[in-house]
Design an enzyme around this catalytic site. Structure first.
Site, short mmCIF file in Angstrom:
data_model
loop_
_atom_site.label_atom_id
_atom_site.label_comp_id
_atom_site.label_asym_id
_atom_site.label_seq_id
_atom_site.Cartn_x
_atom_site.Cartn_y
_atom_site.Cartn_z
CG ASP A 105 -0.31 -0.22 2.54
OD1 ASP A 105 0.86 0.17 2.71
OD2 ASP A 105 -0.98 -0.79 3.45
CG HIS A 120 4.60 -10.03 -0.42
ND1 HIS A 120 3.71 -10.42 0.57
CD2 HIS A 120 5.60 -10.95 -0.40
CE1 HIS A 120 4.19 -11.52 1.17
NE2 HIS A 120 5.32 -11.86 0.60
CB CYS A 128 5.45 -5.55 -19.98
SG CYS A 128 4.97 -6.53 -21.40
CB CYS A 131 9.09 -6.91 -22.99
SG CYS A 131 8.43 -5.33 -22.38
CB CYS A 148 3.59 -3.44 -22.67
SG CYS A 148 5.32 -3.13 -23.04
CB CYS A 150 6.42 -5.38 -26.29
SG CYS A 150 5.68 -6.39 -24.98
N GLY A 187 1.65 -6.94 13.15
CA GLY A 187 0.43 -7.00 12.34
C GLY A 187 0.48 -7.98 11.19
CG ASN A 213 -1.27 -9.81 15.60
OD1 ASN A 213 -2.46 -9.76 15.87
ND2 ASN A 213 -0.81 -10.29 14.45
C1 BV8 Z 1 7.18 -18.52 -3.18
C2 BV8 Z 1 0.32 -10.19 -2.83
C3 BV8 Z 1 8.69 -19.85 -4.49
C4 BV8 Z 1 0.24 -8.78 -2.56
C5 BV8 Z 1 0.80 -11.88 -1.30
C6 BV8 Z 1 2.42 -24.68 1.95
C7 BV8 Z 1 3.15 -24.44 3.11
C8 BV8 Z 1 4.05 -23.37 3.19
C9 BV8 Z 1 4.23 -22.52 2.12
C10 BV8 Z 1 3.49 -22.75 0.98
C11 BV8 Z 1 2.61 -23.82 0.89
N1 BV8 Z 1 2.03 -23.78 -0.33
C12 BV8 Z 1 2.53 -22.73 -1.01
C13 BV8 Z 1 3.42 -22.09 -0.23
C14 BV8 Z 1 4.19 -20.88 -0.58
C15 BV8 Z 1 3.35 -19.64 -0.53
C16 BV8 Z 1 2.71 -19.54 0.85
O1 BV8 Z 1 3.33 -19.10 1.80
N2 BV8 Z 1 1.45 -19.92 0.96
C17 BV8 Z 1 0.78 -19.97 2.24
C18 BV8 Z 1 -0.45 -19.10 2.19
C19 BV8 Z 1 0.47 -21.41 2.55
N3 BV8 Z 1 4.24 -18.53 -0.78
C20 BV8 Z 1 4.51 -18.11 -2.00
O2 BV8 Z 1 3.95 -18.56 -2.98
C21 BV8 Z 1 5.60 -17.07 -2.15
N4 BV8 Z 1 6.47 -17.38 -3.19
O3 BV8 Z 1 7.15 -19.30 -2.29
O4 BV8 Z 1 7.96 -18.65 -4.31
C22 BV8 Z 1 9.58 -19.62 -5.65
C23 BV8 Z 1 10.93 -19.59 -5.45
C24 BV8 Z 1 11.79 -19.40 -6.54
C25 BV8 Z 1 11.28 -19.25 -7.82
C26 BV8 Z 1 9.91 -19.26 -8.02
C27 BV8 Z 1 9.05 -19.44 -6.91
C28 BV8 Z 1 5.00 -15.71 -2.52
C29 BV8 Z 1 4.12 -15.17 -1.45
C30 BV8 Z 1 3.61 -13.79 -1.85
C31 BV8 Z 1 2.15 -13.80 -1.80
N5 BV8 Z 1 1.65 -12.47 -2.07
N6 BV8 Z 1 0.12 -10.88 -1.68
C32 BV8 Z 1 -1.13 -8.33 -2.35
O5 BV8 Z 1 -1.98 -8.55 -3.22
O6 BV8 Z 1 -1.33 -7.68 -1.33
S1 BV8 Z 1 0.49 -12.53 0.23
C33 BV8 Z 1 -0.73 -11.84 1.19
O7 BV8 Z 1 -0.43 -12.34 2.47
C34 BV8 Z 1 -0.80 -10.41 1.51
O8 BV8 Z 1 -0.65 -9.61 0.45
C35 BV8 Z 1 0.27 -10.16 2.52
O9 BV8 Z 1 1.37 -9.59 1.86
C36 BV8 Z 1 0.58 -11.53 3.02
C37 BV8 Z 1 0.61 -11.71 4.47
O10 BV8 Z 1 -0.62 -11.43 5.07
P1 BV8 Z 1 -0.63 -10.57 6.39
O11 BV8 Z 1 -0.02 -9.28 6.04
O12 BV8 Z 1 -0.01 -11.34 7.47
O13 BV8 Z 1 -2.19 -10.34 6.64
P2 BV8 Z 1 -3.24 -11.28 7.39
O14 BV8 Z 1 -4.59 -10.78 7.03
O15 BV8 Z 1 -2.95 -12.70 7.16
O16 BV8 Z 1 -2.98 -11.01 8.94
C38 BV8 Z 1 -3.24 -9.75 9.53
C39 BV8 Z 1 -2.76 -9.79 10.96
O17 BV8 Z 1 -2.90 -8.50 11.51
C40 BV8 Z 1 -3.57 -10.74 11.85
O18 BV8 Z 1 -2.68 -11.54 12.60
C41 BV8 Z 1 -4.35 -9.80 12.79
O19 BV8 Z 1 -4.52 -10.32 14.10
C42 BV8 Z 1 -3.43 -8.60 12.81
N7 BV8 Z 1 -4.06 -7.33 13.12
C43 BV8 Z 1 -5.33 -6.90 12.85
N8 BV8 Z 1 -5.51 -5.64 13.25
C44 BV8 Z 1 -4.33 -5.24 13.79
C45 BV8 Z 1 -3.41 -6.31 13.72
N9 BV8 Z 1 -2.17 -6.22 14.19
C46 BV8 Z 1 -1.79 -5.05 14.73
N10 BV8 Z 1 -2.60 -3.96 14.81
C47 BV8 Z 1 -3.87 -4.03 14.37
N11 BV8 Z 1 -4.69 -2.94 14.45
ZN ZN Z 2 6.20 -5.31 -22.98
#
Ligand code: BV8
Ligand code: ZN
Length: 257
Positions: A105, A120, A128, A131, A148, A150, A187, A213
């Protein structure tokens, strides 16, 4: 929250040279941006894991663009809160301070944090899918299926499930976690890897790790303590006490000159 943990965090931070922080959606909750895995975490019935993948984009680019356009509008319409501001202030108080965020954000930067490792990606850029060329996400990008020069489709510059994190950003975040004296986990549910692994690596390498949290997460067993309250309350409270004990590092280094 126990008063004991507050004192322990203050004590650990007061002695620390190297501090690193991992934030997640909870740090922006008080800016009005919904978290992913709690109540209200679905977008028009889709879980984040269903729209934030390359497969979802290949299947239905317009749906994915609509999702991210709505997210970008929400981010632009919101403002940094007291938690973002307290973290920006903390950046100047330690010899080394590293802030890694899973959020896309842009609110840490807008709060004044100078260096933010966006694990992230960001809603501020697109690239793109053909490309790979990148550009800022500006309002003139047509909704739906912007292209894009391209001929390839633009996509948000976001790291989706199954995609690798940006290598340099990741290396730096991992280094900061492994060398930190104190590691703060703010968080995040700690469900998404490899980001959540940073907190575990920090704990294994000997950092005092604290969670800010309202809810305990599955990572809590790795931690030395926790503040069970909203980030926008806990972090300013921490910073106020801390500021009275620590000079700014800029001031420290000019003392030496
Ligand atoms: C990869 C995009 C390999 C951005 C996001 C099985 C087991 C383990 C791992 C895996 C599995 N199967 C697959 C995987 C891997 C996977 C993964 O982890 N999956 C999980 C879900 C099982 N990970 C991936 O795929 C990653 N890549 O592994 O690549 C690779 C290596 C080499 C070459 C090629 C490939 C990529 C992960 C990226 C995912 N992208 N988002 C977007 O659109 O925003 S993830 C998504 O979750 C969110 O965007 C965010 O970034 C992320 C984490 O979420 P949180 O921020 O923790 O939010 P959440 O709602 O869960 O929690 C909020 C918390 O806040 C709560 O605890 C709540 O109590 C608290 N809270 C509430 N209010 C407050 C507060 N705290 C404080 N104050 C408050 N007021
Ligand atoms: Zn392009």
């Amino acid at each position: 929250m126990s008063g004991g943990d507050f004192e322990r965090i203050i004590d650990a931070l007061s002695k620390a040279d190297r501090v690193a922080v991992l934030t997640g959606a909870g740090v922006s909750a008080e800016s009005g941006i919904p978290t992913f895995r709690g109540a209200g975490g679905l977008w028009e019935g889709h879980a984040i894991e269903d729209v934030a993948t390359p497969e979802a984009f290949a299947r239905d680019p317009s749906l994915v663009w609509d999702f991210y356009s709505a997210r970008r509008q929400a981010a632009l319409a919101s403002s940094p809160n007291a938690a973002h501001r307290a973290l920006a202030e903390m950046e100047t108080r330690f010899l080394e301070f590293h802030l890694a965020t899973q959020n896309v954000d842009g609110l840490h930067g807008r709060a004044g944090s100078r260096r933010v490792a966006e694990l992230h990606g960001s809603l501020e850029r697109v690239r793109c899918a053909g490309c790979g060329s990148a550009r800022d996400w500006t309002d003139d990008l047509a909704f739906g299926r912007p292209r894009c020069g391209c001929g390839g489709l633009f996509r948000p510059a976001i790291v989706w499930f199954g995609e690798a994190l940006p290598a340099e950003v990741w290396r730096e975040a991992e280094r900061a976690a492994r060398t930190a004296d104190v590691y703060l986990v703010v968080g995040t549910s700690g469900e998404v890897y490899p980001a959540a692994g940073l907190a575990i690596a920090a704990a294994r390498e000997g950092a005092a790790v604290f969670e800010i949290n309202p809810e305990a997460t599955s990572l809590a067993r790795f931690f030395s303590g926790a503040l069970r309250e909203p980030a926008a309350r806990a972090l300013p409270r921490l910073f106020t006490v801390l500021a009275s004990r620590l000079p700014e590092t800029d001031a420290r280094s000019s003392d030496k000159e």
